[in-house]
Motif scaffolding. Structure first.
Motif, short mmCIF file in Angstrom:
data_model
loop_
_atom_site.label_atom_id
_atom_site.label_comp_id
_atom_site.label_asym_id
_atom_site.label_seq_id
_atom_site.Cartn_x
_atom_site.Cartn_y
_atom_site.Cartn_z
N LEU A 161 0.82 -1.19 0.00
CA LEU A 161 0.00 0.00 0.00
C LEU A 161 0.86 1.25 0.00
O LEU A 161 1.88 1.31 0.69
CB LEU A 161 -0.91 0.02 1.24
CG LEU A 161 -1.80 -1.20 1.46
CD1 LEU A 161 -2.54 -1.08 2.80
CD2 LEU A 161 -2.80 -1.35 0.32
N THR A 162 0.45 2.26 -0.76
CA THR A 162 1.12 3.55 -0.63
C THR A 162 0.83 4.08 0.77
O THR A 162 -0.19 3.74 1.39
CB THR A 162 0.60 4.55 -1.67
OG1 THR A 162 -0.77 4.86 -1.40
CG2 THR A 162 0.73 4.00 -3.09
N PRO A 163 1.71 4.91 1.30
CA PRO A 163 1.51 5.39 2.68
C PRO A 163 0.15 6.07 2.90
O PRO A 163 -0.49 5.84 3.94
CB PRO A 163 2.66 6.37 2.88
CG PRO A 163 3.73 5.89 1.97
CD PRO A 163 3.00 5.38 0.76
N LEU A 164 -0.29 6.91 1.97
CA LEU A 164 -1.54 7.63 2.20
C LEU A 164 -2.74 6.71 2.09
O LEU A 164 -3.76 6.93 2.76
CB LEU A 164 -1.65 8.79 1.21
CG LEU A 164 -0.57 9.88 1.38
CD1 LEU A 164 -0.78 11.01 0.39
CD2 LEU A 164 -0.55 10.41 2.81
N THR A 165 -2.64 5.66 1.29
CA THR A 165 -3.71 4.65 1.28
C THR A 165 -3.70 3.88 2.59
O THR A 165 -4.76 3.64 3.20
CB THR A 165 -3.53 3.68 0.10
OG1 THR A 165 -3.68 4.39 -1.13
CG2 THR A 165 -4.55 2.56 0.15
N ALA A 166 -2.51 3.49 3.05
CA ALA A 166 -2.40 2.75 4.31
C ALA A 166 -2.95 3.57 5.47
O ALA A 166 -3.57 3.03 6.40
CB ALA A 166 -0.95 2.37 4.57
N ARG A 167 -2.75 4.88 5.43
CA ARG A 167 -3.25 5.77 6.49
C ARG A 167 -4.76 5.60 6.64
O ARG A 167 -5.28 5.56 7.76
CB ARG A 167 -2.89 7.22 6.15
CG ARG A 167 -3.55 8.27 7.03
CD ARG A 167 -3.01 8.19 8.44
NE ARG A 167 -3.54 9.22 9.29
CZ ARG A 167 -4.64 9.14 10.04
NH1 ARG A 167 -5.37 8.03 10.00
NH2 ARG A 167 -5.02 10.12 10.82
N LEU A 207 -15.60 5.00 4.09
CA LEU A 207 -15.86 5.45 5.46
C LEU A 207 -14.78 6.38 6.01
O LEU A 207 -14.99 7.02 7.03
CB LEU A 207 -15.98 4.23 6.39
CG LEU A 207 -17.21 3.34 6.20
CD1 LEU A 207 -17.09 2.09 7.06
CD2 LEU A 207 -18.49 4.10 6.54
N THR A 208 -13.62 6.42 5.34
CA THR A 208 -12.50 7.20 5.87
C THR A 208 -12.22 8.38 4.95
O THR A 208 -12.07 8.20 3.74
CB THR A 208 -11.24 6.33 5.99
OG1 THR A 208 -10.96 5.72 4.73
CG2 THR A 208 -11.45 5.24 7.03
N PRO A 209 -12.12 9.58 5.51
CA PRO A 209 -11.86 10.74 4.67
C PRO A 209 -10.42 10.74 4.15
O PRO A 209 -9.52 10.20 4.81
CB PRO A 209 -12.08 11.92 5.62
CG PRO A 209 -11.79 11.36 6.98
CD PRO A 209 -12.25 9.93 6.94
N PRO A 210 -10.18 11.32 2.99
CA PRO A 210 -8.81 11.43 2.49
C PRO A 210 -7.98 12.35 3.38
O PRO A 210 -8.53 13.18 4.11
CB PRO A 210 -8.98 12.00 1.08
CG PRO A 210 -10.30 12.70 1.11
CD PRO A 210 -11.16 11.93 2.07
N VAL A 211 -6.68 12.18 3.31
CA VAL A 211 -5.81 13.08 4.07
C VAL A 211 -5.77 14.44 3.38
O VAL A 211 -6.34 14.64 2.30
CB VAL A 211 -4.39 12.48 4.19
CG1 VAL A 211 -4.43 11.15 4.91
CG2 VAL A 211 -3.75 12.31 2.81
#
Length: 277
Positions: A94-100, A155-159
């Motif tokens: 996973l890319t870091p921002l996806t993993a977040r 369910l999770t907002p983007p960074v």
């Protein structure tokens, strides 16, 4: 039981987040030890077979023992895995921002750490692991992953959009461009950029840029990136000084330094081991 590796492509809407699924079944009659290189990515293993150990030679506290499923955050050093028996599961990079978003926690909490799924919040990945184990085959497992990841991302907002832009900028440049230029583009100080980057991605931008350069150079060694010069399968010797320049290094000595830190050996030693010399 034969070894098996199956590549699954996520559905179209997920491909900006997940490149592929790797389903595997692997038998190790004697302990199997692998050296894993560092990288600006997060490894997620959803397994249901033989347990394994992940060891960071710099600190025992960074590893995990006897787990069939784990997540490894962004690492700025190499580590080792060890297992025996029949391992089975699915691997996602996973890319870091996806993993977040998938993991539900800032990646600074996982920097240079591997943890079992039972240490992650809300337990949804552990429940998914059980469903994958019970599924009838790889197509069904990949479909389960598609549905679960789509629901999670919904369910999770983007960074912060500025961090997304900063990550894309680093990726597009291959880690070549200076961090100061990136901070100026965002309208942030270098200190603020480093703090935000480390909190959400797990590493400061300068280290992330070094890892991006290393990843491309390491791809040359593995023969999967011919754009940076001759590679092991080309029949010509690899000119690592040329590779260094093409991958954005100041010189060959800087490339070798990064290979020592991120892979635990020089390019020549890794190539010799890969070739069985």
């Amino acid at each position: 039981m034969d070894d098996e590796m199956v590549i699954g492509l996520p559905e179209t809407r997920l491909r900006p987040f997940v490149d592929r699924y790797i389903g595997y079944r692997e038998r190790a009659d004697v302990p199997l030890v692998r050296r894993e290189t560092a990288g600006v990515f997060v490894v997620l293993i959803l397994g249901w077979g033989a347990p394994l150990d992940v060891t960071d030679p710099r600190s025992a506290e960074r590893g995990v023992e006897r787990v069939d499923s784990f997540v490894a955050g962004t690492f700025d050093g190499w580590c080792m895995t060890r297992t025996s028996g029949v391992g089975e599961g699915v691997e996602l990079l996973l890319t870091p921002l996806t993993a977040r978003r998938v993991l539900g926690l800032p990646l600074v909490e996982l920097t240079n750490r591997a943890v079992g799924l039972d240490q992650l919040p809300d337990g949804w990945l552990d429940r998914l692991r059980g469903r994958l184990a019970d599924a009838g085959g790889w197509p069904q497992r990949f479909a389960l992953l598609d549905a679960a990841l789509a629901d999670r991302l919904a369910l999770t907002p983007p960074v912060d959009a500025r961090l997304i832009g900063a990550w894309r900028w680093l990726m597009a440049s291959g880690g070549r461009d200076g961090v100061g230029a990136l901070a100026t583009q965002l309208g942030w100080s270098r200190r603020h950029l480093a703090a935000r980057f480390r909190a959400e991605i797990g590493l400061p931008p300068k280290t992330a840029a070094r890892l991006l350069r290393f990843q491309r150079a390491h791809a040359v060694l593995r023969g999967v990136d011919a754009t940076a010069g001759p590679h092991p399968g080309s029949g010509r010797p690899v000119d690592w000084a040329e590779v260094a320049v093409r991958c954005g290094y100041y010189d060959q000595s800087h490339l070798i330094r990064d290979f020592h830190q991120f892979a635990g050996a020089t390019p020549a030693a890794l190539l010799a081991a890969r070739s069985g010399i």
